[in-house]
Design a protein around this motif. Structure first.
Motif, PDB file in Angstrom:
ATOM      1  N   SER A 268       0.008  13.405  36.147  1.00 23.71           N
ATOM      2  CA  SER A 268       0.747  14.663  36.203  1.00 23.71           C
ATOM      3  C   SER A 268       2.069  14.494  35.474  1.00 23.71           C
ATOM      4  O   SER A 268       2.704  13.434  35.532  1.00 23.71           O
ATOM      5  N   ASP A 269       2.492  15.564  34.781  1.00 22.26           N
ATOM      6  CA  ASP A 269       3.808  15.574  34.142  1.00 22.26           C
ATOM      7  C   ASP A 269       4.911  15.961  35.119  1.00 22.26           C
ATOM      8  O   ASP A 269       6.074  15.598  34.932  1.00 22.26           O
TER       9      ASP A 269
ATOM     10  N   GLU B 137       2.249  23.005  35.014  1.00 25.59           N
ATOM     11  CA  GLU B 137       0.821  22.738  34.839  1.00 25.59           C
ATOM     12  C   GLU B 137       0.068  24.061  35.006  1.00 25.59           C
ATOM     13  O   GLU B 137      -0.251  24.470  36.126  1.00 25.59           O
ATOM     14  N   TRP B 138      -0.213  24.702  33.882  1.00 27.28           N
ATOM     15  CA  TRP B 138      -0.788  26.051  33.915  1.00 27.28           C
ATOM     16  C   TRP B 138      -2.176  26.081  34.559  1.00 27.28           C
ATOM     17  O   TRP B 138      -2.621  27.123  35.026  1.00 27.28           O
ATOM     18  N   GLY B 139      -2.868  24.952  34.591  1.00 28.14           N
ATOM     19  CA  GLY B 139      -4.202  24.929  35.190  1.00 28.14           C
ATOM     20  C   GLY B 139      -4.188  25.059  36.697  1.00 28.14           C
ATOM     21  O   GLY B 139      -5.214  25.366  37.311  1.00 28.14           O
TER      22      GLY B 139
ATOM     23  N   MET C 166       2.335  29.087  34.211  1.00 26.18           N
ATOM     24  CA  MET C 166       1.949  29.275  32.817  1.00 26.18           C
ATOM     25  C   MET C 166       3.139  29.151  31.875  1.00 26.18           C
ATOM     26  O   MET C 166       3.061  28.527  30.810  1.00 26.18           O
ATOM     27  N   TRP C 167       4.290  29.733  32.267  1.00 26.54           N
ATOM     28  CA  TRP C 167       5.485  29.697  31.425  1.00 26.54           C
ATOM     29  C   TRP C 167       6.583  28.821  32.032  1.00 26.54           C
ATOM     30  O   TRP C 167       7.685  28.768  31.474  1.00 26.54           O
TER      31      TRP C 167
END
Length: 509
Positions: free
Chosen positions: A382-383, A459-461, A467-468
């Protein structure tokens, strides 16, 4: 203090029927009943909630049920198969939760969790895990833990708190109906004609006239529920388990004697394990007292173990929890979980150093504070910083290589990362300038040096809100030389990327 769990399965025969029929089972909203025979009468033996809502009850004559609900399609019950399945469920609970478990036909289990609840995160964690695992299997259940099985049984079936302490038995049982005492139907009917409706009504009466009029059953059940009389739980036994036993000619009770005999039992058990090439992952030590009480001790290991000294030490550490009472007349030691013993090569040469083995320390600590309280942190993919670490077993293998994101050493990470970011008050020029000062926990700190920003995206997933999402992290140092990790939620320009508020997420060494 004794702690006993009563597990109530209100729909056990119906749940078993649904599993047998599979896709052919009627939907839950359809009234469903099971019928059996009571001598020459056909009676209802189980009803689902939809049938109960229409006034049907177990014990009702099948003819009466058809009159109340026209078109009712009953199913034949399978009491023998249901009882066998309940025994298998008791064996499952024995392996997972406590060394003393018994089936309480027709719709429950009795589990003595004294000294074993901490291994599952305490009593709340144990009850939650028990109910959740049964729910995953499609079985509705309610579990209650109390100092006596009578109190736990009553609260589980007739309403009450999930956890009852020693001083709460009276208030919790006072307003429950007489059926909660497990009295015979004829006795409940006789007491009802005399005006007794609740347990409190019965508890207030003098014992001698009550026994003279109605017999000893009512007084016995009252004493068992309130802890004035002992109610034994006969544990279920799994035939395949490796077990050793010691019967004493005279009862024993001294701690030194218990320690000596548990060592002898461990030696005998390890000999049997060695003959089968196994190691113990869990040991159950049961001390059967002369008053028919059972003092149970459960210990576990992180890996299969057959070391006599190590297993003996784990068991002897629990001797202080064993109350011998008037003496112990029989001991049993069971390897409730046994697995093939691990084989690990020794160092290839005399100069190689053996890898340190900390499994003994892990076993010692896990049995004292609970396995769930013992873990180590490992990197995760994970970031996002708070998601880049995860809890893992103390003996789990380390990650083979650094993971991308927060574990790439291009940007250092703080020694102490907070569980969740904490808001701070600060001021900074947008979009890329570090703050000049910040106020955290009531203390204002002026920033002398800063480095950044390091931009981390959401993490958009995981969810649409990320998402943003953007975070801009800064490493800052105050006038006292302390270094902190701050970030701004958002890129400083677009409101969709975050609230532009500032947070502190960690401290450097």
């Amino acid at each position: 203090m004794k702690r006993v769990v009563s597990l109530y399965l209100p729909n056990w025969p119906i749940d078993r029927l649904r599993r047998r029929l599979g896709s052919a089972a009627p939907p839950p909203e359809t009234p469903t009943v099971l019928v059996g025979r009571d001598r020459r009468r056909r009676i209802l033996t189980a009803c689902n909630p939809a049938a109960r809502a229409l006034g049907l009850r177990p014990g009702m004559a099948a003819v009466q049920a058809h009159a109340l609900v026209p078109g009712l399609e009953p199913f034949d019950g399978a009491p023998v198969e249901d009882a066998a399945a309940l025994e298998r469920l008791a064996l499952w609970a024995l392996r997972r939760y406590a060394p003393v478990c018994a089936a309480d036909a027709p719709d429950g289990l009795a589990i003595d969790v004294t000294g074993a609840a901490h291994l599952r995160g305490g009593e709340e964690g144990l009850l939650a895990d028990l109910e959740a695992r049964l729910a995953e299997a499609g079985v509705r259940a309610r579990a209650v833990v109390a100092p006596t099985y009578g109190a736990a049984h009553a609260a589980a079936r007739h309403g009450g708190p999930a956890i009852i302490t020693e001083g709460e038995i009276g208030p919790c049982l006072a307003d429950l109906p007489l059926a909660a005492l497990r009295l015979s139907p004829d006795l409940i009917q006789s007491l009802g004609r005399m005006g007794f409706e609740t347990i409190l009504d019965l508890e207030r009466q003098p014992r001698a006239p009550l026994t003279l009029r109605f017999g000893p059953e009512a007084g016995k059940r009252l004493d068992q529920a309130f802890g004035r009389a002992f109610e034994p739980i006969i544990p279920v036994i799994e035939a395949e388990q490796i077990r050793v036993e010691q019967v004493f000619a005279e009862p024993i009770g001294a701690a030194e004697t218990l320690a000596r005999y548990v060592g002898l039992l461990t030696d005998a058990l390890c000999t049997q394990l060695e003959g089968q090439g196994l190691g113990a992952r869990r040991l159950d030590w049961l001390c059967h007292r002369v008053d028919h009480r059972i003092e149970a001790v459960r210990v576990g290991t992180a890996r299969p173990v057959r070391d006599r000294r190590r297993l003996t030490r784990l068991l002897q550490d629990k001797i202080e929890t064993v109350s011998p009472g008037f003496g112990i007349e029989r001991m049993t030691l069971t390897a409730s979980i046994a697995e093939p013993l691990d084989w690990r090569p020794s160092p290839s040469s005399l100069t190689d150093e053996a890898a340190p083995d900390i499994s003994g320390l892990v076993d010692l600590l896990a049995n004292r504070i609970g396995a769930r309280s013992l873990y180590r942190m490992a990197p995760a993919q994970s970031d996002v910083p708070e998601r880049s670490v995860r809890k893992t077993s103390p003996l789990a293998a380390s990650a083979p290589a650094p993971l991308p994101g927060a574990w790439v050493p291009d940007w250092p990470r703080p020694v102490r990362l907070f569980p969740s970011p904490e808001p701070v008050q600060t001021m900074a020029l947008l979009p890329d300038n570090p703050p000049t000062h910040f106020t955290w926990r009531g203390v204002r700190r002026r920033i002398r040096r800063a480095d950044g920003p390091e931009r981390i995206y959401g993490e958009w997933g995981r969810r649409d809100a990320e998402m943003w999402a953007v975070r801009d992290y800064f490493q800052v140092e105050d006038e006292a030389g302390e270094r902190f990790w701050l970030f701004r939620a958002g890129d400083g320009l677009d409101a969709r990327t975050g609230s532009q508020a500032w947070f502190i997420h960690g401290r450097f060494g």
